[in-house]
Design a protein around this motif. Structure first.
Motif, PDB file in Angstrom:
ATOM      1  N   LEU A 122       1.397  21.823  66.017  1.00  0.00           N
ATOM      2  CA  LEU A 122       2.769  21.346  65.841  1.00  0.00           C
ATOM      3  C   LEU A 122       2.828  20.326  64.704  1.00  0.00           C
ATOM      4  O   LEU A 122       3.800  20.281  63.957  1.00  0.00           O
ATOM      5  CB  LEU A 122       3.294  20.717  67.134  1.00  0.00           C
ATOM      6  N   GLN A 123       1.779  19.530  64.570  1.00  0.00           N
ATOM      7  CA  GLN A 123       1.737  18.541  63.495  1.00  0.00           C
ATOM      8  C   GLN A 123       1.740  19.218  62.127  1.00  0.00           C
ATOM      9  O   GLN A 123       2.352  18.729  61.192  1.00  0.00           O
ATOM     10  CB  GLN A 123       0.510  17.656  63.635  1.00  0.00           C
ATOM     11  N   GLU A 124       1.050  20.346  62.012  1.00  0.00           N
ATOM     12  CA  GLU A 124       1.051  21.074  60.745  1.00  0.00           C
ATOM     13  C   GLU A 124       2.413  21.730  60.499  1.00  0.00           C
ATOM     14  O   GLU A 124       2.838  21.861  59.363  1.00  0.00           O
ATOM     15  CB  GLU A 124      -0.041  22.145  60.736  1.00  0.00           C
ATOM     16  N   PHE A 125       3.072  22.133  61.579  1.00  0.00           N
ATOM     17  CA  PHE A 125       4.390  22.751  61.448  1.00  0.00           C
ATOM     18  C   PHE A 125       5.423  21.731  60.974  1.00  0.00           C
ATOM     19  O   PHE A 125       6.322  22.053  60.217  1.00  0.00           O
ATOM     20  CB  PHE A 125       4.826  23.369  62.781  1.00  0.00           C
ATOM     21  N   PHE A 126       5.266  20.486  61.436  1.00  0.00           N
ATOM     22  CA  PHE A 126       6.147  19.394  61.030  1.00  0.00           C
ATOM     23  C   PHE A 126       5.356  18.411  60.171  1.00  0.00           C
ATOM     24  O   PHE A 126       4.939  17.371  60.656  1.00  0.00           O
ATOM     25  CB  PHE A 126       6.689  18.641  62.254  1.00  0.00           C
ATOM     26  N   PRO A 127       5.119  18.716  58.913  1.00  0.00           N
ATOM     27  CA  PRO A 127       4.316  17.811  58.095  1.00  0.00           C
ATOM     28  C   PRO A 127       4.944  16.431  58.001  1.00  0.00           C
ATOM     29  O   PRO A 127       6.149  16.304  57.884  1.00  0.00           O
ATOM     30  CB  PRO A 127       4.256  18.479  56.725  1.00  0.00           C
ATOM     31  N   TYR A 128       4.091  15.405  58.093  1.00  0.00           N
ATOM     32  CA  TYR A 128       4.581  14.026  58.106  1.00  0.00           C
ATOM     33  C   TYR A 128       5.452  13.708  56.901  1.00  0.00           C
ATOM     34  O   TYR A 128       6.400  12.972  56.997  1.00  0.00           O
ATOM     35  CB  TYR A 128       3.411  13.036  58.195  1.00  0.00           C
TER      36      TYR A 128
ATOM     37  N   SER B 153       2.989   7.021  56.724  1.00  0.00           N
ATOM     38  CA  SER B 153       1.955   7.375  55.759  1.00  0.00           C
ATOM     39  C   SER B 153       0.989   8.336  56.449  1.00  0.00           C
ATOM     40  O   SER B 153       1.013   8.483  57.681  1.00  0.00           O
ATOM     41  CB  SER B 153       1.199   6.130  55.297  1.00  0.00           C
ATOM     42  N   LYS B 154       0.145   8.959  55.681  1.00  0.00           N
ATOM     43  CA  LYS B 154      -0.850   9.869  56.266  1.00  0.00           C
ATOM     44  C   LYS B 154      -1.749   9.115  57.243  1.00  0.00           C
ATOM     45  O   LYS B 154      -2.050   9.615  58.323  1.00  0.00           O
ATOM     46  CB  LYS B 154      -1.690  10.520  55.169  1.00  0.00           C
ATOM     47  N   ASP B 155      -2.172   7.896  56.895  1.00  0.00           N
ATOM     48  CA  ASP B 155      -3.011   7.091  57.788  1.00  0.00           C
ATOM     49  C   ASP B 155      -2.303   6.779  59.102  1.00  0.00           C
ATOM     50  O   ASP B 155      -2.900   6.855  60.178  1.00  0.00           O
ATOM     51  CB  ASP B 155      -3.429   5.786  57.111  1.00  0.00           C
ATOM     52  N   GLU B 156      -1.028   6.424  59.020  1.00  0.00           N
ATOM     53  CA  GLU B 156      -0.257   6.134  60.234  1.00  0.00           C
ATOM     54  C   GLU B 156      -0.130   7.381  61.106  1.00  0.00           C
ATOM     55  O   GLU B 156      -0.234   7.319  62.331  1.00  0.00           O
ATOM     56  CB  GLU B 156       1.126   5.606  59.873  1.00  0.00           C
TER      57      GLU B 156
ATOM     58  N   GLU C 244      -2.206   9.928  61.221  1.00  0.00           N
ATOM     59  CA  GLU C 244      -3.508  10.216  61.829  1.00  0.00           C
ATOM     60  C   GLU C 244      -3.803   9.253  62.972  1.00  0.00           C
ATOM     61  O   GLU C 244      -4.356   9.648  64.001  1.00  0.00           O
ATOM     62  CB  GLU C 244      -4.602  10.174  60.770  1.00  0.00           C
ATOM     63  N   LEU C 245      -3.431   7.993  62.798  1.00  0.00           N
ATOM     64  CA  LEU C 245      -3.613   7.010  63.862  1.00  0.00           C
ATOM     65  C   LEU C 245      -2.796   7.384  65.097  1.00  0.00           C
ATOM     66  O   LEU C 245      -3.277   7.305  66.224  1.00  0.00           O
ATOM     67  CB  LEU C 245      -3.217   5.615  63.369  1.00  0.00           C
ATOM     68  N   LEU C 246      -1.576   7.828  64.893  1.00  0.00           N
ATOM     69  CA  LEU C 246      -0.730   8.264  66.000  1.00  0.00           C
ATOM     70  C   LEU C 246      -1.352   9.461  66.715  1.00  0.00           C
ATOM     71  O   LEU C 246      -1.334   9.534  67.951  1.00  0.00           O
ATOM     72  CB  LEU C 246       0.672   8.610  65.490  1.00  0.00           C
ATOM     73  N   ALA C 247      -1.939  10.386  65.977  1.00  0.00           N
ATOM     74  CA  ALA C 247      -2.580  11.558  66.583  1.00  0.00           C
ATOM     75  C   ALA C 247      -3.744  11.136  67.480  1.00  0.00           C
ATOM     76  O   ALA C 247      -3.913  11.656  68.582  1.00  0.00           O
ATOM     77  CB  ALA C 247      -3.054  12.522  65.504  1.00  0.00           C
ATOM     78  N   VAL C 248      -4.528  10.153  67.031  1.00  0.00           N
ATOM     79  CA  VAL C 248      -5.638   9.641  67.849  1.00  0.00           C
ATOM     80  C   VAL C 248      -5.089   8.913  69.070  1.00  0.00           C
ATOM     81  O   VAL C 248      -5.557   9.112  70.196  1.00  0.00           O
ATOM     82  CB  VAL C 248      -6.551   8.699  67.023  1.00  0.00           C
ATOM     83  N   TYR C 249      -4.067   8.085  68.861  1.00  0.00           N
ATOM     84  CA  TYR C 249      -3.460   7.323  69.955  1.00  0.00           C
ATOM     85  C   TYR C 249      -2.972   8.245  71.070  1.00  0.00           C
ATOM     86  O   TYR C 249      -3.145   7.964  72.248  1.00  0.00           O
ATOM     87  CB  TYR C 249      -2.314   6.468  69.406  1.00  0.00           C
ATOM     88  N   ARG C 250      -2.373   9.353  70.701  1.00  0.00           N
ATOM     89  CA  ARG C 250      -1.835  10.286  71.695  1.00  0.00           C
ATOM     90  C   ARG C 250      -2.915  10.906  72.570  1.00  0.00           C
ATOM     91  O   ARG C 250      -2.639  11.395  73.657  1.00  0.00           O
ATOM     92  CB  ARG C 250      -1.031  11.386  71.006  1.00  0.00           C
ATOM     93  N   LYS C 251      -4.152  10.896  72.110  1.00  0.00           N
ATOM     94  CA  LYS C 251      -5.261  11.467  72.882  1.00  0.00           C
ATOM     95  C   LYS C 251      -5.821  10.485  73.907  1.00  0.00           C
ATOM     96  O   LYS C 251      -6.598  10.863  74.767  1.00  0.00           O
ATOM     97  CB  LYS C 251      -6.382  11.916  71.942  1.00  0.00           C
ATOM     98  N   LEU C 252      -5.422   9.221  73.816  1.00  0.00           N
ATOM     99  CA  LEU C 252      -5.939   8.193  74.716  1.00  0.00           C
ATOM    100  C   LEU C 252      -5.303   8.292  76.100  1.00  0.00           C
ATOM    101  O   LEU C 252      -4.165   8.722  76.241  1.00  0.00           O
ATOM    102  CB  LEU C 252      -5.654   6.796  74.141  1.00  0.00           C
ATOM    103  N   SER C 253      -6.057   7.859  77.100  1.00  0.00           N
ATOM    104  CA  SER C 253      -5.493   7.757  78.451  1.00  0.00           C
ATOM    105  C   SER C 253      -4.501   6.600  78.472  1.00  0.00           C
ATOM    106  O   SER C 253      -4.477   5.774  77.550  1.00  0.00           O
ATOM    107  CB  SER C 253      -6.605   7.504  79.472  1.00  0.00           C
ATOM    108  N   THR C 254      -3.734   6.495  79.528  1.00  0.00           N
ATOM    109  CA  THR C 254      -2.767   5.401  79.649  1.00  0.00           C
ATOM    110  C   THR C 254      -3.466   4.046  79.596  1.00  0.00           C
ATOM    111  O   THR C 254      -3.028   3.137  78.890  1.00  0.00           O
ATOM    112  CB  THR C 254      -1.954   5.537  80.947  1.00  0.00           C
ATOM    113  N   ALA C 255      -4.579   3.918  80.305  1.00  0.00           N
ATOM    114  CA  ALA C 255      -5.324   2.649  80.313  1.00  0.00           C
ATOM    115  C   ALA C 255      -5.872   2.338  78.923  1.00  0.00           C
ATOM    116  O   ALA C 255      -5.833   1.184  78.478  1.00  0.00           O
ATOM    117  CB  ALA C 255      -6.460   2.709  81.330  1.00  0.00           C
ATOM    118  N   GLU C 256      -6.376   3.347  78.231  1.00  0.00           N
ATOM    119  CA  GLU C 256      -6.898   3.147  76.878  1.00  0.00           C
ATOM    120  C   GLU C 256      -5.788   2.732  75.916  1.00  0.00           C
ATOM    121  O   GLU C 256      -6.000   1.900  75.031  1.00  0.00           O
ATOM    122  CB  GLU C 256      -7.587   4.410  76.366  1.00  0.00           C
ATOM    123  N   LYS C 257      -4.598   3.294  76.103  1.00  0.00           N
ATOM    124  CA  LYS C 257      -3.462   2.923  75.247  1.00  0.00           C
ATOM    125  C   LYS C 257      -3.103   1.453  75.442  1.00  0.00           C
ATOM    126  O   LYS C 257      -2.810   0.745  74.481  1.00  0.00           O
ATOM    127  CB  LYS C 257      -2.248   3.812  75.545  1.00  0.00           C
ATOM    128  N   VAL C 258      -3.139   0.983  76.691  1.00  0.00           N
ATOM    129  CA  VAL C 258      -2.851  -0.428  76.978  1.00  0.00           C
ATOM    130  C   VAL C 258      -3.889  -1.310  76.294  1.00  0.00           C
ATOM    131  O   VAL C 258      -3.547  -2.276  75.604  1.00  0.00           O
ATOM    132  CB  VAL C 258      -2.812  -0.682  78.505  1.00  0.00           C
TER     133      VAL C 258
END
Length: 121
Positions: free
Chosen positions: A58-64, A71-74, A76-90
C-alpha cells in the motif's frame, strides 16, 4: 492523482489487463473498472488485495511524495513505528520525547551510547 487513475496507471505499468488483475486479486473485474473510473471507492481490504496481486505494498501504491509532505526518512520511520507493539510504541515515544529535550552535548553522548548498544547486541 485520483485513486482510480493511480490504479489504472499501476496496472498498465505492469502490463496487466483488468481481467488478469481480477483473477490474481479475487476482486471482480467490474469492481476494478468502477474503481478505475472513479465511480466506486475501494475499501482498504480491496486495495490490499489489488496491491498484493500487483506485488506492491500500500505504501508503494501511495508514494509519500504524492500524498504527504513527509520526507522519505519520516515515511520510513513511520513504517517502522507501525510494526511496533503498543508497549514498544509507548517506550519509543517516551524515548523520543526525552531525546528532544537533551542539550546538543547530551544528544551526542546519547547517540554514541546507543550506537555501542546496537553494535554489542
Amino acid at each position: 492523482m485520483e485513486l482510480g487513475k493511480q490504479l489504472r496507471r499501476k496496472r498498465k505499468e505492469l502490463k496487466l489487463s483488468s481481467i488478469q488483475l481480477a483473477e490474481f486479486s479475487g476482486v471482480s473485474q467490474s469492481t476494478i473498472s468502477e474503481i478505475e473510473a472513479d465511480k466506486r471507492s475501494p475499501t482498504i481490504n480491496t486495495l490490499e488485495k489489488l496491491c498484493s496481486a500487483m506485488h506492491i505494498s500500500l505504501q508503494e501504491f501511495f508514494p509519500y511524495s504524492e500524498f504527504s509532505d513527509f520526507s522519505k526518512d519520516e515515511y520510513e520511520l513511520l513504517a517502522v513505528y507501525r510494526k511496533l507493539s503498543t508497549a514498544e510504541k509507548v517506550d519509543f515515544t517516551e524515548l523520543l520525547e526525552i531525546y528532544h529535550h537533551l542539550s546538543p552535548e547530551e544528544k551526542f553522548h546519547f547517540t554514541k551510547l546507543f550506537s555501542l548498544l546496537i553494535r554489542n547486541r
